[in-house]
Scaffold this motif. Structure first.
Motif, PDB file in Angstrom:
ATOM      1  N   THR A 114      49.531  -9.839  21.614  1.00 44.76           N
ATOM      2  CA  THR A 114      48.831  -8.567  21.495  1.00 44.76           C
ATOM      3  C   THR A 114      47.320  -8.691  21.556  1.00 44.76           C
ATOM      4  O   THR A 114      46.635  -7.691  21.708  1.00 44.76           O
ATOM      5  CB  THR A 114      49.221  -7.877  20.171  1.00 44.76           C
ATOM      6  OG1 THR A 114      48.924  -8.762  19.081  1.00 44.76           O
ATOM      7  CG2 THR A 114      50.692  -7.522  20.158  1.00 44.76           C
ATOM      8  N   THR A 115      46.768  -9.907  21.420  1.00 46.03           N
ATOM      9  CA  THR A 115      45.314 -10.051  21.385  1.00 46.03           C
ATOM     10  C   THR A 115      44.742 -10.848  22.548  1.00 46.03           C
ATOM     11  O   THR A 115      43.539 -10.800  22.781  1.00 46.03           O
ATOM     12  CB  THR A 115      44.876 -10.731  20.073  1.00 46.03           C
ATOM     13  OG1 THR A 115      45.463 -12.032  19.996  1.00 46.03           O
ATOM     14  CG2 THR A 115      45.317  -9.914  18.867  1.00 46.03           C
ATOM     15  N   THR A 116      45.544 -11.586  23.267  1.00 42.45           N
ATOM     16  CA  THR A 116      45.033 -12.407  24.357  1.00 42.45           C
ATOM     17  C   THR A 116      44.693 -11.545  25.566  1.00 42.45           C
ATOM     18  O   THR A 116      45.588 -10.895  26.133  1.00 42.45           O
ATOM     19  CB  THR A 116      46.048 -13.480  24.777  1.00 42.45           C
ATOM     20  OG1 THR A 116      46.358 -14.284  23.643  1.00 42.45           O
ATOM     21  CG2 THR A 116      45.485 -14.354  25.894  1.00 42.45           C
ATOM     22  N   PRO A 117      43.416 -11.501  25.982  1.00 44.44           N
ATOM     23  CA  PRO A 117      43.062 -10.706  27.154  1.00 44.44           C
ATOM     24  C   PRO A 117      43.442 -11.415  28.448  1.00 44.44           C
ATOM     25  O   PRO A 117      43.606 -12.631  28.485  1.00 44.44           O
ATOM     26  CB  PRO A 117      41.540 -10.570  27.027  1.00 44.44           C
ATOM     27  CG  PRO A 117      41.128 -11.826  26.321  1.00 44.44           C
ATOM     28  CD  PRO A 117      42.257 -12.148  25.360  1.00 44.44           C
ATOM     29  N   PHE A 118      43.583 -10.640  29.497  1.00 44.36           N
ATOM     30  CA  PHE A 118      43.818 -11.143  30.847  1.00 44.36           C
ATOM     31  C   PHE A 118      45.142 -11.890  30.971  1.00 44.36           C
ATOM     32  O   PHE A 118      45.311 -12.708  31.877  1.00 44.36           O
ATOM     33  CB  PHE A 118      42.659 -12.035  31.315  1.00 44.36           C
ATOM     34  CG  PHE A 118      41.306 -11.441  31.036  1.00 44.36           C
ATOM     35  CD1 PHE A 118      41.010 -10.150  31.417  1.00 44.36           C
ATOM     36  CD2 PHE A 118      40.341 -12.173  30.369  1.00 44.36           C
ATOM     37  CE1 PHE A 118      39.771  -9.594  31.156  1.00 44.36           C
ATOM     38  CE2 PHE A 118      39.093 -11.623  30.100  1.00 44.36           C
ATOM     39  CZ  PHE A 118      38.809 -10.333  30.496  1.00 44.36           C
ATOM     40  N   GLY A 119      46.079 -11.645  30.066  1.00 42.19           N
ATOM     41  CA  GLY A 119      47.376 -12.300  30.139  1.00 42.19           C
ATOM     42  C   GLY A 119      48.267 -11.694  31.203  1.00 42.19           C
ATOM     43  O   GLY A 119      49.242 -12.309  31.624  1.00 42.19           O
ATOM     44  N   LYS A 120      47.953 -10.491  31.613  1.00 39.88           N
ATOM     45  CA  LYS A 120      48.738  -9.809  32.641  1.00 39.88           C
ATOM     46  C   LYS A 120      47.937  -9.770  33.932  1.00 39.88           C
ATOM     47  O   LYS A 120      46.788  -9.321  33.952  1.00 39.88           O
ATOM     48  CB  LYS A 120      49.087  -8.390  32.198  1.00 39.88           C
ATOM     49  CG  LYS A 120      49.975  -7.628  33.171  1.00 39.88           C
ATOM     50  CD  LYS A 120      50.339  -6.259  32.609  1.00 39.88           C
ATOM     51  CE  LYS A 120      51.264  -5.515  33.564  1.00 39.88           C
ATOM     52  NZ  LYS A 120      51.645  -4.173  33.035  1.00 39.88           N
ATOM     53  N   ILE A 121      48.524 -10.250  35.010  1.00 37.35           N
ATOM     54  CA  ILE A 121      47.837 -10.303  36.308  1.00 37.35           C
ATOM     55  C   ILE A 121      48.484  -9.322  37.272  1.00 37.35           C
ATOM     56  O   ILE A 121      49.698  -9.318  37.448  1.00 37.35           O
ATOM     57  CB  ILE A 121      47.869 -11.717  36.904  1.00 37.35           C
ATOM     58  CG1 ILE A 121      47.167 -12.706  35.977  1.00 37.35           C
ATOM     59  CG2 ILE A 121      47.205 -11.734  38.279  1.00 37.35           C
ATOM     60  CD1 ILE A 121      47.214 -14.133  36.465  1.00 37.35           C
ATOM     61  N   LYS A 122      47.668  -8.499  37.892  1.00 38.50           N
ATOM     62  CA  LYS A 122      48.121  -7.614  38.951  1.00 38.50           C
ATOM     63  C   LYS A 122      47.441  -8.017  40.255  1.00 38.50           C
ATOM     64  O   LYS A 122      46.330  -8.547  40.248  1.00 38.50           O
ATOM     65  CB  LYS A 122      47.796  -6.157  38.625  1.00 38.50           C
ATOM     66  CG  LYS A 122      48.600  -5.585  37.466  1.00 38.50           C
ATOM     67  CD  LYS A 122      48.300  -4.100  37.289  1.00 38.50           C
ATOM     68  CE  LYS A 122      49.145  -3.508  36.174  1.00 38.50           C
ATOM     69  NZ  LYS A 122      48.888  -2.046  36.017  1.00 38.50           N
ATOM     70  N   ILE A 123      48.116  -7.767  41.352  1.00 35.66           N
ATOM     71  CA  ILE A 123      47.567  -8.077  42.670  1.00 35.66           C
ATOM     72  C   ILE A 123      47.436  -6.778  43.457  1.00 35.66           C
ATOM     73  O   ILE A 123      48.379  -5.980  43.515  1.00 35.66           O
ATOM     74  CB  ILE A 123      48.457  -9.066  43.438  1.00 35.66           C
ATOM     75  CG1 ILE A 123      48.598 -10.369  42.647  1.00 35.66           C
ATOM     76  CG2 ILE A 123      47.874  -9.349  44.825  1.00 35.66           C
ATOM     77  CD1 ILE A 123      49.572 -11.350  43.267  1.00 35.66           C
ATOM     78  N   PRO A 140      43.850  -6.434  31.346  1.00 34.22           N
ATOM     79  CA  PRO A 140      44.506  -7.014  32.511  1.00 34.22           C
ATOM     80  C   PRO A 140      43.532  -7.786  33.398  1.00 34.22           C
ATOM     81  O   PRO A 140      42.319  -7.690  33.253  1.00 34.22           O
ATOM     82  CB  PRO A 140      45.044  -5.791  33.250  1.00 34.22           C
ATOM     83  CG  PRO A 140      44.018  -4.742  32.945  1.00 34.22           C
ATOM     84  CD  PRO A 140      43.542  -5.011  31.541  1.00 34.22           C
ATOM     85  N   ARG A 141      44.079  -8.513  34.301  1.00 33.25           N
ATOM     86  CA  ARG A 141      43.309  -9.229  35.316  1.00 33.25           C
ATOM     87  C   ARG A 141      43.875  -8.808  36.667  1.00 33.25           C
ATOM     88  O   ARG A 141      45.089  -8.686  36.835  1.00 33.25           O
ATOM     89  CB  ARG A 141      43.476 -10.727  35.123  1.00 33.25           C
ATOM     90  CG  ARG A 141      42.762 -11.604  36.144  1.00 33.25           C
ATOM     91  CD  ARG A 141      43.032 -13.064  35.803  1.00 33.25           C
ATOM     92  NE  ARG A 141      42.398 -13.975  36.719  1.00 33.25           N
ATOM     93  CZ  ARG A 141      42.511 -15.302  36.649  1.00 33.25           C
ATOM     94  NH1 ARG A 141      43.249 -15.839  35.681  1.00 33.25           N
ATOM     95  NH2 ARG A 141      41.895 -16.081  37.508  1.00 33.25           N
ATOM     96  N   LYS A 142      43.011  -8.545  37.636  1.00 36.31           N
ATOM     97  CA  LYS A 142      43.483  -8.078  38.941  1.00 36.31           C
ATOM     98  C   LYS A 142      42.879  -8.921  40.052  1.00 36.31           C
ATOM     99  O   LYS A 142      41.662  -9.144  40.096  1.00 36.31           O
ATOM    100  CB  LYS A 142      43.145  -6.605  39.155  1.00 36.31           C
ATOM    101  CG  LYS A 142      43.706  -6.034  40.458  1.00 36.31           C
ATOM    102  CD  LYS A 142      43.535  -4.527  40.538  1.00 36.31           C
ATOM    103  CE  LYS A 142      44.502  -3.809  39.635  1.00 36.31           C
ATOM    104  NZ  LYS A 142      44.538  -2.346  39.894  1.00 36.31           N
TER     105      LYS A 142
END
Length: 233
Positions: free
Chosen positions: A8-17, A96-98
């Motif tokens: 719940t606290t780690t940023p950029f753990g989800k990557i979208k393309i 998120p990270r994209k």
């Protein structure tokens, strides 16, 4: 730290393309202009890759959905740039990270005449936001509020089909806050640093990401097949 806390606290753990196409006809490139009560901004034609979807399929689908460009005209699309954007948004959801994969292709005036002039984005409330297809001289994109922020790099191309010196885009830090207009800080402005950033139309903050390697052979950037030709002005 527990697994739940880390999740719940780690940023950029989800990557979208996100794949997008710079569709050129001569010296003009197709962009989507979106108008809101307090701002106007532009986006490249494209969208997020669906789960399990191949990158060429995602690009072809998005260009068909938003521009009504038939798949055969996407042939020969070249992967021009990669942008690694790390985005922060308010709330408990991890930021998120994209990854933006930006392709280039060329069409004829005859094909351009058959393309869509408007694109409709579905909103959470069931309504739609209209995007107007605008053909812009690529040399004049540096001053546009463009997402992803590639206007400077695009405007500096010597010609529409010129090779690029680096696969890695130069970028400036861009920030938005919920409810505010888009604000773009370009290279040379305060807080600029190497990396990439992306203004988001739904009110989030974008920080420069980690530069990616530019050591890619140009022969590996082609998507499929050949390409149509259009005379340059």
């Amino acid at each position: 730290m527990s697994t739940t806390e880390a999740t719940t606290t780690t940023p950029f753990g989800k990557i979208k393309i996100r794949t997008s196409g710079l569709v050129f006809c001569g010296t003009e490139v197709a962009l989507l202009r979106r108008e809101r009560p307090n701002s106007v901004h532009y986006t490249t034609v494209g969208g997020n890759v669906l789960p399990g979807e191949a990158l060429p399929d995602a690009l072809t689908r998005e260009l068909k959905e938003e521009l009504n460009l038939d798949p055969e005209h996407v042939a020969g699309a070249e992967l021009l740039w990669l942008m690694d954007a790390r985005l922060e948004r308010p709330g408990p959801t991890p930021s998120p990270r994209k990854l933006h994969l930006i392709y280039r292709m060329h069409i004829t005036p005859e094909i351009r005449a058959q393309l869509a002039t408007e694109e409709y984005d579905e909103l959470p409330d069931g309504g739609h936001e209209v995007g107007h297809v605008e053909w812009v001289d690529y040399r004049k994109t540096a001053d546009l509020p463009l997402f992803p922020p590639i206007g400077d790099a695009l405007a500096q191309l010597p010609s529409p089909d010129a090779p690029v010196a680096s696969f890695e885009l130069p970028g400036g830090r861009t920030a938005t806050t919920p409810g505010s207009d888009l604000q773009i800080r370009r290279p040379g402005d305060p807080e600029h640093r190497l990396g990439v950033a992306a203004p988001q139309p739904d009110g989030i903050t974008a920080h420069a990401g980690v530069p990616v390697s530019s050591n890619l052979d140009r022969s590996h950037r082609s998507l499929i097949g050949g390409r149509a030709a259009c005379a340059y002005n």
